[in-house]
Scaffold this motif. Structure first.
Motif, PDB file in Angstrom:
ATOM      1  N   SER A 171       0.809  -1.220   0.000  1.00  0.00           N
ATOM      2  CA  SER A 171       0.000   0.000   0.000  1.00  0.00           C
ATOM      3  C   SER A 171       0.842   1.269   0.000  1.00  0.00           C
ATOM      4  O   SER A 171       0.561   2.245   0.707  1.00  0.00           O
ATOM      5  CB  SER A 171      -0.957   0.005   1.204  1.00  0.00           C
ATOM      6  N   ASN A 197      -0.970  -4.309  -3.256  1.00  0.00           N
ATOM      7  CA  ASN A 197      -1.620  -3.017  -3.496  1.00  0.00           C
ATOM      8  C   ASN A 197      -0.591  -1.897  -3.651  1.00  0.00           C
ATOM      9  O   ASN A 197      -0.720  -0.813  -3.085  1.00  0.00           O
ATOM     10  CB  ASN A 197      -2.584  -2.685  -2.345  1.00  0.00           C
ATOM     11  N   GLU A 224      -3.558  -7.582  -5.371  1.00  0.00           N
ATOM     12  CA  GLU A 224      -4.104  -6.263  -5.692  1.00  0.00           C
ATOM     13  C   GLU A 224      -3.128  -5.395  -6.479  1.00  0.00           C
ATOM     14  O   GLU A 224      -2.877  -4.238  -6.152  1.00  0.00           O
ATOM     15  CB  GLU A 224      -4.530  -5.529  -4.419  1.00  0.00           C
TER      16      GLU A 224
END
Length: 593
Positions: A171, A197, A224
């Protein structure tokens, strides 16, 4: 050299070994390091009145002649990463996760702490580019910069990190780091890699040599990232039997499953390929006989199930949202260790097989298939079952008390949209406390089910279309303080509704349509989002509308009742209202300002 763990404290200096009470005969900090730590403490804002030793999890190892001291607790919230750290020449462990550094950048001077082996800056509200000075931290064994608003346009600063074992950059943005695959493949000691992600870019992996690369990896998490096959398949095919966990979910992997890509992963215990675009049959499990978790949900796999009896170690099997078909009866064998079986949203046919061998099963969900027949009587032998969802199939016949009598752990039950009949005595006392009771379309008899009187913690109740012709007993409205969804629609329930203001939790949805309720519309929770009272016998002036529409209402259906009058001139909070249905009533005029 002896190292000491030190965890700072807001309120005392004892965590630094500066005062008596914690081995002060043994713990003596170097003066400049002591002053640096105190300066760091002064730059921190404890706005929630937490002690620093309670939470920052700042573990520091410095050169001293003392013993280990370690404490933990709630996280700090605001502050600065002080440059005083530069005085900690021997610092090897710095953990600052779960704080709020208020949108500041990662300080360049962290790159001067050349003895660091552990650096954790997870979830600190940091912004900007990862400093290239991190390349100086060549002794790092653990690096985690996850969940910040930071980015790296290249990862070449990791090239000299030959000791790095765990790299976690979840992330954050690596959208321009086109060297990511080449760099991580060249880290000789890497055992755990997490880049979930992180907006990983497409890499033409055919131009990269993977000879002897990533041979030490045991855990790989790339979920992701929308990665296509060609970006990672050549690399994956070079990974060997050391890999234990692999998560490639939420990418753009498509086409038939290429078993050669995974053929060397003979030690794999966890495999998640969910939310991709795989197609074709499942014929690729030859090397995964030790697998414990297999997630293939949300793909386009088709055909019948393979023989899972070969996978005696399997604990979780997730195949929901695919195009699987065929019969279940010969697919599983006796998987005594299986705890989760999820086959929702497929096209499976036939009856539910004998499940008595699934003695460890905790979750069984097979909703939205084409299964028929009766529910097996021995389903009651699954004494560890917590979730049972067989909804939206073609099951028929009776469900008896005996089938549920041993399910003392059951908390979620959905048997809706079948052709089932409940055969429970009024005196039956269920062995479980359900949190979710979903039985829409099940025949329950004419009387309101008394066994519900034993349930006190449910938040979701659906007994719609149950052929109930009765009044709701007074005890029902005070059963559960957690209820936020109630659906008793499409019955023949009569009577007058009580004040509903204090009967629901949070932002409830209430569906009482198609019954025989009479009288006035009662006060309802001001935080309700949905109220459906259509097709009843309610009679009241429309002036009540001013009092029941709360700020959160988005759906209000009062159609097909006996409401009368004209819309009053009052101020109503309509801000979230999407649907208002007042059709087929006895209004004289309706005029909206």
């Amino acid at each position: 050299m002896i190292f000491i763990f030190i965890l700072l404290s807001f309120y005392t200096k004892t965590a630094l070994g500066l005062q008596s009470g914690i081995g002060d005969d043994n713990i003596k900090c170097i003066e400049r390091e002591r002053d640096a730590l105190l300066t760091f403490k002064e730059d921190l804002a404890d706005e929630y009145n937490f002690s620093l030793h309670g939470g920052m999890k700042l573990l520091i190892e410095t050169a001293a002649n003392g013993e280990a001291l370690k404490k933990s607790g709630p996280a700090l919230r605001k502050g600065n990463i002080s440059s005083s750290f530069l005085e900690l020449k021997h610092l090897i462990y710095l953990g600052l996760s779960l704080n709020d550094f208020e949108g500041k950048r990662i300080p360049d001077y962290i790159g001067s702490l050349k003895n660091l082996r552990y650096l954790d800056l997870v979830a600190n509200n940091l912004i900007g580019k990862v400093p290239y000075q991190h390349g100086n931290l060549s002794k790092l064994q653990f690096l985690d910069l996850s969940v910040n608003f930071i980015y790296a346009d290249k990862l070449e600063w990791l090239y000299d990190h030959s000791s790095l074992r765990r790299l976690q950059l979840n992330s954050i943005s690596l959208a321009d780091a086109f060297d990511w695959l080449q760099v991580v493949s060249g880290l000789p000691c890497l055992t755990e890699l997490e880049l979930g992600n992180s907006y990983l870019p497409f890499v033409n992996s055919l131009s990269i040599s993977f000879k002897n690369s990533s041979k030490t990896l045991t855990r790989l998490y790339l979920a992701e990232n929308d990665l296509p096959n060609s970006s990672i398949y050549p690399w994956l095919s070079n990974l060997n039997s050391s890999l234990v966990e692999l998560d490639l979910s939420f990418n753009k992997l498509l086409g038939p499953f290429r078993d050669y890509v995974f053929s060397n992963m003979t030690s794999l215990l966890y495999l998640d390929l969910g939310h991709n675009q795989f197609v074709g049959p499942l014929k690729f499990f030859g090397n995964f006989c030790g697998l414990k978790t297999l997630s293939l949900d949300n793909n386009f796999f088709s055909g019948s199930l393979p023989d899972f009896s070969l996978f005696s170690s399997l604990r979780e099997l997730q195949l929901h949202q695919n195009n699987m078909n065929g019969y279940l009866s010969k697919s599983f064998g006796q998987l005594s260790l299986l705890t989760i079986l999820s086959l929702d949203n497929n096209h499976f046919l036939g009856s539910l097989p004998d499940l008595s061998g699934f003695i460890s099963l905790e979750k069984l969900t097979i909703r939205k298939n084409l299964l028929n027949g009766t529910l097996p009587k021995n389903i009651g032998k699954l004494s560890k079952l917590e979730v049972l969802d067989v909804s939206s199939n073609f099951f028929e016949g009776m469900i008896t008390e005996a089938q549920l009598s041993n399910l003392s752990r059951l908390s979620y039950l959905d048997i809706s949209f079948n052709k089932l009949t409940l055969n429970f005595k009024d005196s039956w006392v269920p062995p479980f406390q359900l949190e979710s009771i979903i039985m829409g379309g099940c025949k329950m008899g004419l009387r309101f089910p008394k066994w519900l009187q034993i349930q006190h913690i449910f938040y979701d109740l659906d007994i719609s279309d149950a052929r109930i012709s009765d009044t709701i007993p007074n005890w029902f409205w005070d059963l559960s303080p957690n209820m936020y969804r109630l659906n008793i629609s499409h019955n023949r329930i009569s009577g007058v509704l009580p004040n509903l203001t204090l009967k629901f939790y949070e932002h409830p949805t209430i569906d009482l349509r198609c019954n025989n309720f009479e009288g006035t519309i009662p006060p309802v929770p001001s935080n309700a989002t949905t109220l459906i009272l259509s097709k009843n016998k309610l009679s009241v002036s429309i002036s009540f509308l001013c009092g029941i529409i709360g700020e959160y209402f988005s759906f209000l259906d009062l159609s097909d009742n006996q409401l009368s009058g004209s819309l009053p001139d009052c101020s109503m909070p309509w801000r979230r209202l999407i649907i208002l249905n007042l059709a087929n009533n006895n209004f004289s005029t309706l005029q909206f300002d």
